[in-house]
Design a protein around this motif. Sequence first.
Motif, PDB file in Angstrom:
ATOM      1  N   ARG A  75      42.591 -37.308   7.016  1.00  0.00           N
ATOM      2  CA  ARG A  75      43.861 -36.769   6.529  1.00  0.00           C
ATOM      3  C   ARG A  75      44.188 -37.310   5.135  1.00  0.00           C
ATOM      4  N   GLN A  76      43.943 -38.606   4.934  1.00  0.00           N
ATOM      5  CA  GLN A  76      44.220 -39.208   3.627  1.00  0.00           C
ATOM      6  C   GLN A  76      43.344 -38.587   2.546  1.00  0.00           C
ATOM      7  N   ILE A  77      42.081 -38.363   2.876  1.00  0.00           N
ATOM      8  CA  ILE A  77      41.170 -37.746   1.913  1.00  0.00           C
ATOM      9  C   ILE A  77      41.637 -36.328   1.595  1.00  0.00           C
ATOM     10  N   GLY A  78      42.101 -35.619   2.642  1.00  0.00           N
ATOM     11  CA  GLY A  78      42.614 -34.274   2.424  1.00  0.00           C
ATOM     12  C   GLY A  78      43.801 -34.266   1.482  1.00  0.00           C
ATOM     13  N   GLY A  83      45.588 -33.704  -4.569  1.00  0.00           N
ATOM     14  CA  GLY A  83      46.372 -34.368  -5.595  1.00  0.00           C
ATOM     15  C   GLY A  83      47.691 -34.905  -5.085  1.00  0.00           C
ATOM     16  N   ASP A  84      47.842 -34.953  -3.765  1.00  0.00           N
ATOM     17  CA  ASP A  84      49.099 -35.407  -3.163  1.00  0.00           C
ATOM     18  C   ASP A  84      49.024 -36.908  -2.917  1.00  0.00           C
ATOM     19  N   LEU A  85      49.421 -37.687  -3.931  1.00  0.00           N
ATOM     20  CA  LEU A  85      49.365 -39.141  -3.800  1.00  0.00           C
ATOM     21  C   LEU A  85      50.716 -39.730  -4.166  1.00  0.00           C
ATOM     22  N   LEU A 173      41.519 -51.623  -5.467  1.00  0.00           N
ATOM     23  CA  LEU A 173      42.165 -50.526  -4.757  1.00  0.00           C
ATOM     24  C   LEU A 173      41.170 -49.415  -4.436  1.00  0.00           C
ATOM     25  N   TYR A 174      40.234 -49.192  -5.350  1.00  0.00           N
ATOM     26  CA  TYR A 174      39.237 -48.133  -5.155  1.00  0.00           C
ATOM     27  C   TYR A 174      38.440 -48.370  -3.879  1.00  0.00           C
ATOM     28  N   PHE A 175      38.051 -49.613  -3.644  1.00  0.00           N
ATOM     29  CA  PHE A 175      37.232 -49.929  -2.471  1.00  0.00           C
ATOM     30  C   PHE A 175      38.074 -50.178  -1.215  1.00  0.00           C
ATOM     31  N   GLN A 176      39.329 -50.604  -1.391  1.00  0.00           N
ATOM     32  CA  GLN A 176      40.159 -50.927  -0.233  1.00  0.00           C
ATOM     33  C   GLN A 176      40.921 -49.730   0.311  1.00  0.00           C
ATOM     34  N   ASN A 177      41.221 -48.770  -0.554  1.00  0.00           N
ATOM     35  CA  ASN A 177      42.051 -47.630  -0.155  1.00  0.00           C
ATOM     36  C   ASN A 177      41.314 -46.331  -0.478  1.00  0.00           C
ATOM     37  N   PRO A 178      40.700 -45.693   0.516  1.00  0.00           N
ATOM     38  CA  PRO A 178      39.952 -44.455   0.271  1.00  0.00           C
ATOM     39  C   PRO A 178      40.793 -43.356  -0.365  1.00  0.00           C
ATOM     40  N   LYS A 179      42.059 -43.301  -0.008  1.00  0.00           N
ATOM     41  CA  LYS A 179      42.935 -42.273  -0.574  1.00  0.00           C
ATOM     42  C   LYS A 179      43.052 -42.453  -2.089  1.00  0.00           C
ATOM     43  N   PHE A 180      43.249 -43.702  -2.521  1.00  0.00           N
ATOM     44  CA  PHE A 180      43.319 -43.980  -3.954  1.00  0.00           C
ATOM     45  C   PHE A 180      41.968 -43.715  -4.612  1.00  0.00           C
ATOM     46  N   GLY A 181      40.874 -44.079  -3.919  1.00  0.00           N
ATOM     47  CA  GLY A 181      39.542 -43.860  -4.463  1.00  0.00           C
ATOM     48  C   GLY A 181      39.281 -42.393  -4.757  1.00  0.00           C
ATOM     49  N   PHE A 182      39.626 -41.515  -3.815  1.00  0.00           N
ATOM     50  CA  PHE A 182      39.424 -40.087  -4.028  1.00  0.00           C
ATOM     51  C   PHE A 182      40.359 -39.563  -5.119  1.00  0.00           C
ATOM     52  N   TYR A 183      41.585 -40.075  -5.153  1.00  0.00           N
ATOM     53  CA  TYR A 183      42.519 -39.674  -6.200  1.00  0.00           C
ATOM     54  C   TYR A 183      41.956 -40.044  -7.571  1.00  0.00           C
ATOM     55  N   GLN A 186      39.094 -37.750  -8.583  1.00  0.00           N
ATOM     56  CA  GLN A 186      39.603 -36.441  -8.991  1.00  0.00           C
ATOM     57  C   GLN A 186      40.267 -36.506 -10.358  1.00  0.00           C
ATOM     58  N   LEU A 187      41.029 -37.567 -10.573  1.00  0.00           N
ATOM     59  CA  LEU A 187      41.737 -37.724 -11.838  1.00  0.00           C
ATOM     60  C   LEU A 187      40.761 -37.798 -13.003  1.00  0.00           C
ATOM     61  N   THR A 188      39.763 -38.667 -12.903  1.00  0.00           N
ATOM     62  CA  THR A 188      38.802 -38.829 -13.998  1.00  0.00           C
ATOM     63  C   THR A 188      37.950 -37.572 -14.180  1.00  0.00           C
ATOM     64  N   SER A 189      37.561 -36.938 -13.086  1.00  0.00           N
ATOM     65  CA  SER A 189      36.751 -35.719 -13.190  1.00  0.00           C
ATOM     66  C   SER A 189      37.533 -34.611 -13.874  1.00  0.00           C
ATOM     67  N   ARG A 190      38.814 -34.457 -13.480  1.00  0.00           N
ATOM     68  CA  ARG A 190      39.638 -33.411 -14.092  1.00  0.00           C
ATOM     69  C   ARG A 190      39.799 -33.659 -15.585  1.00  0.00           C
ATOM     70  N   ARG A 191      40.015 -34.935 -15.955  1.00  0.00           N
ATOM     71  CA  ARG A 191      40.203 -35.252 -17.366  1.00  0.00           C
ATOM     72  C   ARG A 191      38.933 -34.958 -18.169  1.00  0.00           C
ATOM     73  N   LEU A 192      37.775 -35.296 -17.613  1.00  0.00           N
ATOM     74  CA  LEU A 192      36.521 -35.036 -18.307  1.00  0.00           C
ATOM     75  C   LEU A 192      36.283 -33.541 -18.479  1.00  0.00           C
ATOM     76  N   PHE A 193      36.550 -32.767 -17.437  1.00  0.00           N
ATOM     77  CA  PHE A 193      36.374 -31.312 -17.537  1.00  0.00           C
ATOM     78  C   PHE A 193      37.345 -30.707 -18.549  1.00  0.00           C
ATOM     79  N   GLU A 194      38.582 -31.226 -18.598  1.00  0.00           N
ATOM     80  CA  GLU A 194      39.548 -30.737 -19.583  1.00  0.00           C
ATOM     81  C   GLU A 194      39.058 -31.017 -20.998  1.00  0.00           C
ATOM     82  N   ASN A 195      38.500 -32.223 -21.209  1.00  0.00           N
ATOM     83  CA  ASN A 195      37.985 -32.567 -22.535  1.00  0.00           C
ATOM     84  C   ASN A 195      36.810 -31.676 -22.923  1.00  0.00           C
TER      85      ASN A 195
END
Length: 208
Positions: A75-78, A83-85, A173-183, A186-195
């Motif tokens: 559910r957290q990954i979903g 982008g619901d964080l 946080l990336y390794f301790q919280n999967p929800k933050f890790g996926f966020y 997504q954040l970095t991937s979106r920024r790279l694609f926008e660039n």
Amino acid sequence: MNVTFPDLLGYIAAFLVFLTFSMKTMVPLRIVGICSNVFFIAYGYLAPAYPLFVLHIALLPLNVFRLRQMLSLVRQIGDATKGDLNMDWLKPFTTKRTVKAGDFLFRKTDKADAMYFVISGEFRIPDLGVSIGPGEVIGELGLLDPNRARTQTVQCVTDAEILRVSYDQVKQLYFQNPKFGFYFLQLTSRRLFENVARLEQRLAEKEA
């Protein structure tokens, strides 16, 4: 050969255990494991085979607990992939800063050691003509840069409040919280694609 009802339960339980070894994902494995626990408990009670009965009485709540953990993670990954964080839980790991209009949050090639979450106010990336407002994140790409340097200059347009998160905390946080890790992914991937999209647009404009 006469097969009694307890024997039938035992065979079904054994078959379910065999199935668990063929499972490739954890949620189905836990579900089948729970079913095998139930059949072994019934078999152990009726046979009787009390060591098996006690073992699976102990394993059943453990499998249920692990299944609930996995479903919660799914559910957290979903939520993260949508982008619901909710950033409220992140505040204990941050420090609040105020930035005055006209100040530079950082300049291109500066050393990158943190990312920022905008609470209020507006920032701008002059080279790209991009505005960044409340609820957005700034400075995450510096963590991915091999030289750990800022990739763009960011200037404050109006007085603003931000939350600072150091890269060391981001890694934890990336390794301790999967929800933050996926966020974060997504954040970095979106920024790279926008660039990349902006660069392609500029090249197309020059060619035209």
